[in-house]
Design a protein around this motif. Sequence first.
Motif, mmCIF file in Angstrom:
data_model
loop_
_atom_site.group_PDB
_atom_site.id
_atom_site.type_symbol
_atom_site.label_atom_id
_atom_site.label_comp_id
_atom_site.label_asym_id
_atom_site.label_seq_id
_atom_site.Cartn_x
_atom_site.Cartn_y
_atom_site.Cartn_z
ATOM 1 N N ASN A 195 -15.182 -42.530 11.207
ATOM 2 C CA ASN A 195 -13.745 -42.537 10.957
ATOM 3 C C ASN A 195 -13.409 -41.792 9.668
ATOM 4 O O ASN A 195 -12.453 -41.017 9.609
ATOM 5 N N VAL A 196 -14.196 -42.028 8.636
ATOM 6 C CA VAL A 196 -13.995 -41.325 7.361
ATOM 7 C C VAL A 196 -14.134 -39.818 7.559
ATOM 8 O O VAL A 196 -13.313 -39.030 7.070
ATOM 9 N N ILE A 197 -15.161 -39.408 8.294
ATOM 10 C CA ILE A 197 -15.384 -37.979 8.539
ATOM 11 C C ILE A 197 -14.225 -37.372 9.318
ATOM 12 O O ILE A 197 -13.676 -36.323 8.936
ATOM 13 N N LEU A 198 -13.841 -38.020 10.421
ATOM 14 C CA LEU A 198 -12.768 -37.486 11.260
ATOM 15 C C LEU A 198 -11.448 -37.428 10.494
ATOM 16 O O LEU A 198 -10.706 -36.436 10.590
ATOM 17 N N SER A 199 -11.141 -38.462 9.735
ATOM 18 C CA SER A 199 -9.898 -38.482 8.962
ATOM 19 C C SER A 199 -9.880 -37.369 7.925
ATOM 20 O O SER A 199 -8.848 -36.708 7.717
ATOM 21 N N SER A 200 -11.011 -37.147 7.265
ATOM 22 C CA SER A 200 -11.083 -36.082 6.264
ATOM 23 C C SER A 200 -10.946 -34.709 6.903
ATOM 24 O O SER A 200 -10.314 -33.807 6.340
ATOM 25 N N VAL A 201 -11.525 -34.545 8.093
ATOM 26 C CA VAL A 201 -11.436 -33.266 8.799
ATOM 27 C C VAL A 201 -9.987 -32.973 9.200
ATOM 28 O O VAL A 201 -9.474 -31.863 8.992
ATOM 29 N N VAL A 202 -9.309 -33.973 9.769
ATOM 30 C CA VAL A 202 -7.913 -33.784 10.171
ATOM 31 C C VAL A 202 -7.047 -33.478 8.951
ATOM 32 O O VAL A 202 -6.186 -32.581 8.987
ATOM 33 N N ALA A 203 -7.260 -34.217 7.864
ATOM 34 C CA ALA A 203 -6.485 -33.976 6.643
ATOM 35 C C ALA A 203 -6.724 -32.572 6.108
ATOM 36 O O ALA A 203 -5.775 -31.872 5.720
ATOM 37 N N ALA A 204 -7.984 -32.137 6.083
ATOM 38 C CA ALA A 204 -8.310 -30.804 5.579
ATOM 39 C C ALA A 204 -7.697 -29.716 6.449
ATOM 40 O O ALA A 204 -7.190 -28.704 5.942
ATOM 41 N N LYS A 205 -7.730 -29.918 7.769
ATOM 42 C CA LYS A 205 -7.127 -28.945 8.688
ATOM 43 C C LYS A 205 -5.619 -28.842 8.468
ATOM 44 O O LYS A 205 -5.055 -27.734 8.460
ATOM 45 N N GLY A 252 -9.270 -44.020 6.508
ATOM 46 C CA GLY A 252 -8.515 -42.788 6.347
ATOM 47 C C GLY A 252 -8.250 -42.477 4.885
ATOM 48 O O GLY A 252 -8.317 -41.317 4.457
ATOM 49 N N MET A 253 -7.957 -43.502 4.104
ATOM 50 C CA MET A 253 -7.755 -43.329 2.673
ATOM 51 C C MET A 253 -9.022 -42.814 2.004
ATOM 52 O O MET A 253 -8.985 -41.917 1.154
ATOM 53 N N VAL A 254 -10.163 -43.384 2.393
ATOM 54 C CA VAL A 254 -11.448 -42.953 1.840
ATOM 55 C C VAL A 254 -11.734 -41.499 2.221
ATOM 56 O O VAL A 254 -12.254 -40.722 1.406
ATOM 57 N N GLY A 255 -11.393 -41.125 3.450
ATOM 58 C CA GLY A 255 -11.586 -39.746 3.879
ATOM 59 C C GLY A 255 -10.794 -38.773 3.031
ATOM 60 O O GLY A 255 -11.297 -37.696 2.653
ATOM 61 N N PHE A 256 -9.564 -39.124 2.688
ATOM 62 C CA PHE A 256 -8.741 -38.251 1.845
ATOM 63 C C PHE A 256 -9.298 -38.190 0.426
ATOM 64 O O PHE A 256 -9.324 -37.122 -0.188
ATOM 65 N N ILE A 257 -9.738 -39.331 -0.104
ATOM 66 C CA ILE A 257 -10.347 -39.344 -1.437
ATOM 67 C C ILE A 257 -11.586 -38.462 -1.460
ATOM 68 O O ILE A 257 -11.839 -37.738 -2.431
ATOM 69 N N ASP A 258 -12.349 -38.490 -0.379
ATOM 70 C CA ASP A 258 -13.590 -37.718 -0.309
ATOM 71 C C ASP A 258 -13.319 -36.214 -0.439
ATOM 72 O O ASP A 258 -13.976 -35.529 -1.224
ATOM 73 N N ILE A 259 -12.354 -35.691 0.319
ATOM 74 C CA ILE A 259 -12.077 -34.254 0.237
ATOM 75 C C ILE A 259 -11.379 -33.902 -1.074
ATOM 76 O O ILE A 259 -11.497 -32.769 -1.561
ATOM 77 N N SER A 260 -10.654 -34.857 -1.660
ATOM 78 C CA SER A 260 -9.985 -34.576 -2.922
ATOM 79 C C SER A 260 -10.986 -34.488 -4.075
ATOM 80 O O SER A 260 -10.730 -33.806 -5.076
ATOM 81 N N ARG A 261 -12.113 -35.138 -3.939
ATOM 82 C CA ARG A 261 -13.139 -35.065 -4.975
ATOM 83 C C ARG A 261 -13.971 -33.797 -4.869
ATOM 84 O O ARG A 261 -14.284 -33.162 -5.883
ATOM 85 N N PHE A 262 -14.328 -33.414 -3.646
ATOM 86 C CA PHE A 262 -15.287 -32.321 -3.472
ATOM 87 C C PHE A 262 -14.671 -31.045 -2.908
ATOM 88 O O PHE A 262 -15.344 -30.034 -2.779
ATOM 89 N N LEU A 263 -13.385 -31.103 -2.543
ATOM 90 C CA LEU A 263 -12.658 -29.942 -2.008
ATOM 91 C C LEU A 263 -13.322 -29.363 -0.767
ATOM 92 O O LEU A 263 -13.218 -28.160 -0.498
ATOM 93 N N THR A 264 -13.988 -30.193 -0.023
ATOM 94 C CA THR A 264 -14.589 -29.797 1.249
ATOM 95 C C THR A 264 -14.885 -31.049 2.055
ATOM 96 O O THR A 264 -15.034 -32.147 1.482
ATOM 97 N N THR A 265 -14.937 -30.888 3.361
ATOM 98 C CA THR A 265 -15.341 -32.018 4.190
ATOM 99 C C THR A 265 -16.863 -32.168 4.151
ATOM 100 O O THR A 265 -17.574 -31.283 3.670
#
Length: 358
Positions: free
Chosen positions: A98-108, A265-278
């Motif tokens: 879920n974290v991965i998918l949420s981060s991917v959708v957010a990044a897209k 989903g919140m964790v997924g967004f935090i993840d991409i905001s820290r590393f600027l990549t999924t």
Amino acid sequence: MINKLSTKPAAATPAEPATFSSTEPSFFRTVFTSTAFMIMLVVVALILLFGVLSPNGVFLGAANFRNLALDSAQLILLAVGMTFLVGAGELDLSIGANVILSSVVAAKVITMLGGTPEEVLAGNYQNVGVAIVMGLLAALVTGTLFGVVNALLVNILRVNSFIVTLAMMSVGSGIAYIVTGGVNVSALPRDLQRNFGSADLLGVVPVPAVIAIVVGIVGWYMMTKLRFGTHTLGMGSSIRAAQRAGINVKLQRIRLFALMGLIAGMVGFIDISRFLTTNIQGHQGDALAAIAAVVIGGTSLFGGRASVLGSMIAAIIPAILINGLVIMRVGSFYQLVVTGLILLIAVGIDQRRRAHSS
């Protein structure tokens, strides 16, 4: 005469001091023997241990404590959501997917709304504010819907959530690979990292850590002060008894998995905001680490008892161990061993608690 003598001591005996002296020791005994307090002692002991063993005491440096706060924030969030599920007698093994998918959708979403493909590739975002806000909403909605689907499958198929979420773990990861073509989404705006992922509140505490603390406080209030928490623990104690008490078990299950999904989903967004990549190949151990933190924190693996505060403190332990091992130049593959050992310890602790209570 005898009656007068017998009534004197009764009238002269003060009631208030006796009450005060009897309640004061019990209060401190309750605090000092609580699971959360004992886990806090373990955390302090680990910090002191790595502080002594690390070269030049670098583990105790302010910069390293900031890293610990950042590293533990995401697991603390997941542990809070998992506390409600485990307390209700449910499990979610798909939170990593879920974290991965949420981060991917957010990044897209961010890359699509940020500007033209050429501008985005060059890091030149024309609509950075709108893109980031919509990316955050996309992550939260994706995570929540993922959790709702988990709950609906459990309700409709009438099978254990362990089986459903185990299957959804593969489904979620597969969808993320399909959406990205197996390639991480990168070139995200620097403002996302500068103003959120690596930003500090008042120049002291990282913003993701502040979010984790706030969510934890809200989760503690929901669990201990609201009927939502009562219904959750009622489900964990006995589904049939909860139904007889008038609790809509199916609806409550949807709410619980939706809450877990929202946090993922919140964790997924935090993840991409820290590393600027999924990180589509990461987060495989998130579910096990969260479950271990929850059980060590005082929540029964079989439901009916939960401690949000204990889960939050216990979630710091894996971050401390992994951070300490890295500083001591121990190979990163030992992280899997550490996670497995922590999970075994958690199960052992839970079994001892159940044996003691019975």
